[in-house]
Design an enzyme around this catalytic site. Sequence first.
Site, PDB file in Angstrom:
ATOM      1  CB  CYS A 150      28.144  38.255  46.867  1.00  0.00           C
ATOM      2  SG  CYS A 150      29.903  38.555  46.632  1.00  0.00           S
ATOM      3  CG  HIS A 209      16.182  57.422  37.266  1.00  0.00           C
ATOM      4  ND1 HIS A 209      15.123  57.704  36.427  1.00  0.00           N
ATOM      5  CD2 HIS A 209      16.188  58.418  38.192  1.00  0.00           C
ATOM      6  CE1 HIS A 209      14.521  58.817  36.840  1.00  0.00           C
ATOM      7  NE2 HIS A 209      15.146  59.269  37.904  1.00  0.00           N
ATOM      8  CB  ALA A 257      10.332  55.588  29.094  1.00  0.00           C
ATOM      9  CB  THR A 268      11.029  62.323  29.156  1.00  0.00           C
ATOM     10  OG1 THR A 268      10.573  62.507  30.511  1.00  0.00           O
ATOM     11  CG2 THR A 268      11.716  63.601  28.683  1.00  0.00           C
TER      12      THR A 268
HETATM   13 ZN    ZN Z   1      30.110  40.019  48.434  1.00  0.00          ZN
END
Ligand code: ZN
Length: 242
Positions: A151, A122, A25, A192
Amino acid sequence: MQKDKIQELNHIIHDSQNLVFFGGAGVSTESGIPDFRSVDGLYHQNYDYPPEAILSHSFYRSHPAEFFRFYREKMLYPDAKPGAAHKKLAQWDLAGKLKAVITQNIDGLHQMAGSRKVLELHGSVLRNYCESCGASYSAEYILSISGIPRCEKCGETVKPDVVLYEESLDQQIMKEAIYYISKAKVLIIGGTSLAVYPAAGLIEYFQGDKLVVINKSNTHQDSSADLVIQDAIGKVMEQLGE
Ligand code: ZN
């Protein structure tokens, strides 16, 4: 004393053609992206749950609207620009010295700065996928709508490609990270505190010549490091040569 350490780091980098950087970070704080784990971070700010709870897989499933409220407000920084550390690493990459950046950050700033091999342990907020049909969406799409992002093709939830708590890390990326760390001659750990596992455990694979730790606070690797610079990573990196 700090000056001597910067000079020593310059020598280490100058002499190496096989650097790997492992960051967290602190690399992005000067780009205006706060560390949500830090004490003066995001705790007790408008939310009924701590960030670790909100950013968990079970919370995402049980409270998706609250998850995305937090996510849009605290995880997305569309105007963030690369800082001194991102830029310096990209220079070393271009010069052929840096083999890989392994990052715990999810902001995509290393790629924006020009780094070519970035292993995102991550995930990334820049990638989002429909949970049903797999259609991909930008961070701008997530920001442009409110509520739970759906979506446009099938109506299912669009999930950020970010590793939430309770979710496992991408095994292919872990494998690649282990490969680069185990082959590196110099490993620089920056920005970090190495508090988050399994990412932090990757350091154990290093078997090269020089381990460098640059962080504002202590890390548990300080005692095994060849060089420890206790300062902000951006501030240190902008003092280094090319
Ligand atoms: Zn979709």
